[in-house]
Design an enzyme around this catalytic site. Structure first.
Site, short mmCIF file in Angstrom:
data_model
loop_
_atom_site.label_atom_id
_atom_site.label_comp_id
_atom_site.label_asym_id
_atom_site.label_seq_id
_atom_site.Cartn_x
_atom_site.Cartn_y
_atom_site.Cartn_z
CD1 TRP A 1 12.22 6.76 -2.16
CD2 TRP A 1 11.97 8.63 -3.35
NE1 TRP A 1 12.95 6.69 -2.95
CE2 TRP A 1 12.69 7.41 -4.06
CE3 TRP A 1 11.71 10.02 -3.78
CZ2 TRP A 1 13.35 7.76 -5.41
CZ3 TRP A 1 12.31 10.33 -4.99
CH2 TRP A 1 12.93 9.10 -5.80
CB ALA B 1 -6.87 5.36 -1.01
CB SER C 1 3.79 9.33 -2.26
OG SER C 1 2.82 8.78 -1.10
CG HIS D 1 11.37 5.14 7.38
ND1 HIS D 1 12.75 5.46 7.25
CD2 HIS D 1 10.53 5.97 7.80
CE1 HIS D 1 12.70 6.73 7.63
NE2 HIS D 1 11.38 7.32 7.61
CD GLN E 1 0.01 6.80 -2.32
OE1 GLN E 1 -0.80 7.51 -1.59
NE2 GLN E 1 1.38 6.75 -2.26
CD GLN F 1 6.79 14.92 3.49
OE1 GLN F 1 6.30 15.90 3.58
NE2 GLN F 1 6.73 14.00 4.27
CG ASP G 1 15.20 3.29 8.27
OD1 ASP G 1 15.94 4.30 8.05
OD2 ASP G 1 14.18 3.18 7.76
CD GLU H 1 3.67 3.92 -3.56
OE1 GLU H 1 2.58 4.74 -3.54
OE2 GLU H 1 3.96 3.23 -2.74
#
Length: 489
Positions: A381, A361, A383, A18, A363, A403, A126, A386
């Protein structure tokens, strides 16, 4: 004297998934000349301020972090296994503290870094902090724009939670005979979404108080003056049109990481603007540099998910048996209970040429690397978006909140990957990796390329997200102008 630039208070939910898009939006607004007070919980504040001097945000005198208590003791884990505690404390302690903070900002101008901070004109909150922000809006007449850090599709599903209860579609029990029955009461998703694909809060195994929390937040969220989403029109247009039935103003401004880069002449985004609360291990980039193009499967289950040792072992053996090079992110707190104790040593260390393990990492850089040909993901979301943005196909293994919805969209709406929900035995993992990396499904390849191009197009001049961020900036300036007009009358 010229009118002051807008001062916006931003309130993310205290979790990395978030905070990340909120910080990227904050940087975009700072580039527009806005002043930003970014309100974290004390716990998150203590983590993130250590890295802020290394961030692009440190260049802006008009950006600052503020914080409020979350009501939990310092030793509380604040992970997915104890999320109920955080929801409860945010609704009680956080609500009072946020109200007091806003009152203090409205009563005086602050002097910080030799810069004047005028009273804020609005709040960007949020979506699951709505009980804090909307009550402040109504008491103090402070406009609130809600930023739902989920996909448009999952946001639309959450607006149907009450209807799902009324029609006895939820709660869903694992192993139900009709778990794969289509859910037909959500417009635009009647032929896609199964009961299995509903958010994890709809499962019998989840504490019902968590479902109640989301019902309350979603109800409050309807009263915001606008909705911000980190998505783009060409990806979720039918659902975005439906959301306009709730909000007159819907600002789709994603992919935010691509939007931010486009506004910075493609310079890399780093530091706190990535929202990372963990130290990145960049040695994996050197390892990727030695791998053939499109040969590596990247594996990461995000910043919150916890797993059992048995689940990790199944993934490990599945990856090894697939014969494909892999880069795997195994956080120190990924294993439920007492950490990684008890896992085979080879899992916690870089392996041979075929595999590499890191604790965290970079990412976005990893996904954009030419060696990466697939992403085994938890379907968070950030990931998911991206991966779509750089055209990397996904294997989805979703566990919590949004998810499960995202993974269904990936496999059956956008066709940019395959869904492996509710299964993680080693033979399935091996088969899925081989299917993604060897079979090279023509439809998936075509879709990933198409949506990557559309994502990049959306953030360029004239694109939908480019236009929407400018509209958001204009609307906030208008709020500030009205506030200034009221002062002079």
């Amino acid at each position: 004297m010229a009118n002051p630039q807008p001062h916006v208070v931003m309130l993310p939910f205290p979790a990395q998934g978030h905070i990340k898009p909120m910080l990227m939006l904050a940087e975009v607004l700072c580039h527009a000349g806005f002043r930003i007070s970014f309100v974290n919980t004390d716990h998150i504040h203590n983590i993130i301020v250590e890295n802020i001097d290394k961030s692009p945000l440190s260049q802006f005198p008009g950006f600052r972090f503020l914080s409020i208590p979350d009501g939990l003791p310092p030793e509380h884990p604040r992970d997915s296994s104890s999320i109920k505690d955080l929801f409860t404390s945010i609704n009680s302690t956080g609500k009072i503290m946020f109200r007091d903070l806003i009152i203090s900002l409205l009563r005086r101008d602050d002097l910080e870094r030799e810069e004047i901070w005028h009273a804020p004109c609005c709040i960007i909150a949020d979506g699951i902090m709505s009980t804090l922000a909307i009550d402040v809006e109504e008491e103090l007449e402070m406009p609130v724009i809600t930023f739902r850090t989920y996909s448009a599709t999952c946001t639309w599903v959450y607006f149907h939670l009450e209807k799902l209860i009324e029609q006895k579609e939820i709660p869903v029990r694992e192993g139900d005979e009709d778990i794969d029955r289509l859910v037909t009461c959500i417009t635009e998703l009647e032929k896609v979404l199964r009961r299995r694909d509903l958010p994890s809060i709809c499962r019998c195994e989840v504490d019902p108080s968590i479902l109640k929390f989301f019902l309350e937040q979603t109800s409050k969220m309807r009263r915001a003056s606008g909705l911000i989403l980190n998505t783009f029109e060409d990806l979720e247009a039918p659902i975005i049109r439906q959301l306009h039935s709730i909000y007159s103003k819907v600002y789709t401004i994603g992919p935010l990481q691509a939007l931010l880069k486009s506004q910075m002449d493609d310079s890399p985004v780093a530091g706190a603007a990535t929202g990372s609360l963990r130290q990145e291990d960049r040695t994996c980039i050197a390892w990727l540099d030695k791998q053939p193009a499109k040969s590596v499967i990247y594996v990461s289950f995000g910043s919150v998910v916890v797993m059992s040792p048995d689940q990790i072992l199944e993934f490990w053996h599945g990856l090894i048996n697939s014969g494909k090079p892999f880069l795997w992110v195994i956080r120190p707190d990924l294993v439920f209970g007492n950490g990684p104790n008890g896992l085979p040593e080879e899992i916690m260390c870089p392996t041979n040429e075929r595999g590499y393990v890191v604790s965290w990492a970079p990412q976005e850089e990893v996904l954009a690397h030419c060696a990466v040909g697939g992403f085994l993901t938890h379907s968070g979301w950030n990931s998911t978006l991206e991966s779509i943005t750089v055209g990397v196909p996904m294997i989805c293994w979703p566990l919590i909140v949004d998810q499960k919805v995202n993974s269904r969209c990936v496999s059956d709406i956008w066709r940019v990957g395959i869904d492996m929900k509710d299964s993680c035995d080693r033979s399935t993992v091996e088969r899925m990796v081989r299917v993604l990396m060897e079979d090279k499904d023509e439809e998936i390849a075509k879709s990933t390329s198409k949506f990557a191009n559309l994502a990049q197009k959306s953030v360029r001049e004239g694109g939908s997200s480019f236009c929407n961020i400018n509209k958001l900036i204009e609307d906030i300036r208008s709020i500030q102008s009205k506030k200034d007009d009221c002062k002079t009358k």
